[in-house]
Design an enzyme around this catalytic site. Structure first.
Site, PDB file in Angstrom:
ATOM      1  CE1 TYR A  47       1.044  -7.046  -1.004  1.00  0.00           C
ATOM      2  CE2 TYR A  47       2.988  -8.445  -0.779  1.00  0.00           C
ATOM      3  CZ  TYR A  47       1.628  -8.300  -1.041  1.00  0.00           C
ATOM      4  OH  TYR A  47       0.867  -9.406  -1.324  1.00  0.00           O
ATOM      5  CE  LYS A  58      -1.726  -7.775   1.940  1.00  0.00           C
ATOM      6  NZ  LYS A  58      -3.060  -8.295   1.558  1.00  0.00           N
TER       7      LYS A  58
END
Length: 301
Positions: free
Chosen positions: A184, A188
């Site tokens: 993740y 990002k």
């Protein structure tokens, strides 16, 4: 930028502006659409996978803005063919686009791959949006004050050593313990550095990355038990509702151009926080490599 930002009075008149929001059928995307709809845009497009959810949001918007044109466009960001189709659907109806809000995303998912074979989170959060941006660049450049707002997260800081592990992006990239969060963080980080690279390559378009805060949306409720417990353990006192979490992105999409720095990273609300970026997030060579990798990945679309 003061923290007392109020979208009711601080979003300017959006007359004549067209807006496209990914993940506009729920959570932060829907909340953003509802805020923006009250300020007279010409058309709002909501993209997502669920037409039923979209209808609910459209109905809610029409309660306060009954005459506003609001259109749902089906788009699954984890499928480049679906993204291409959605972009073509939009460009067949419009020659300009004023605001592109790259809002949709997935978080801390188990190991997996998109239909195109990319690690699931980088494929959905970065690559799907990158294709949409690529298709919309000519429409954005045709506007007086175009904006691209990419949602990142403070979670960018959980990226793996080296930032983006390019040679593993066409695998499930199973990292074992903590893997869902590192994957993740990688996606990002990609959103953040891609916004900066867009600003460099297309200076006429204001492109920024924004962290919305810790928001109680389906992203959190949809997590596995371990991941959900971690979120609540480290941030339960900071969790805000979607209509509050949408403030930073509506600010970035509509604030006077003189008050926002192209390529900047913003935390709520309207606070330029480039000084918080680590060496990896500031690395221009990494940003260029991501750009080249992305262009190669999208060349057939």
């Amino acid at each position: 930028m003061p923290l007392d930002y109020n979208p009711e009075k601080d979003i300017p008149d959006l007359a004549g502006k067209s807006i496209f929001i990914t993940g506009g059928t729920g959570g932060l995307g829907a909340a953003s659409a509802i805020h923006l709809a009250k300020h007279n845009p010409s058309h709002i497009y909501l993209s997502g996978r669920n037409a039923t959810s979209a209808e609910k949001v459209i109905k809610q918007i029409h309660e306060t803005s009954p005459k506003l044109a609001v259109t749902f466009i089906k788009c699954d960001l984890s499928s480049l063919a679906s993204v291409k189709e959605a972009a073509e659907d939009f460009t067949s109806q419009h020659q300009t686009l004023d605001i592109l809000m790259c809002n949709a995303g997935i978080m801390a998912q188990p190991p997996g791959q998109t239909v195109d074979g990319y690690e699931l989170q980088i494929g959905t959060n970065h690559l799907g949006h990158a294709l949409l941006i690529k298709k919309f660049l000519p429409l954005l450049e045709a506007c007086a004050d175009p904006r691209i707002v990419l949602l990142t997260s403070q979670g960018w800081g959980m990226h793996p050593h080296g930032g983006i592990i390019f040679e593993k992006l066409k695998t499930t990239q199973d990292m074992g313990f903590g893997g869902p969060w590192r994957r993740y963080g990688q996606s990002k980080l990609a959103n953040l550095v891609y916004a900066r690279e867009l600003a460099k390559r297309f200076p006429a378009i204001t492109s920024v990355s924004v962290h919305p805060g810790i928001v109680g949306t389906g992203l959190v409720s949809g997590l596995g038990l371990k991941e959900k417990l971690l979120v609540y353990a480290i941030s339960w006192w900071r969790i805000v509702l979607p209509h509050e979490g949408a403030l930073n992105q509506t600010w970035a999409a509509t604030v006077d151009k003189a008050q926002i720095r192209n390529g900047g990273y913003y935390e709520p609300v309207g606070k330029l926080e480039d000084k918080k970026l680590d060496e990896t997030a500031r690395d221009d060579t990494l940003a260029e490599r991501l750009w080249d990798w992305t262009e190669e990945a999208l060349k057939d679309f």
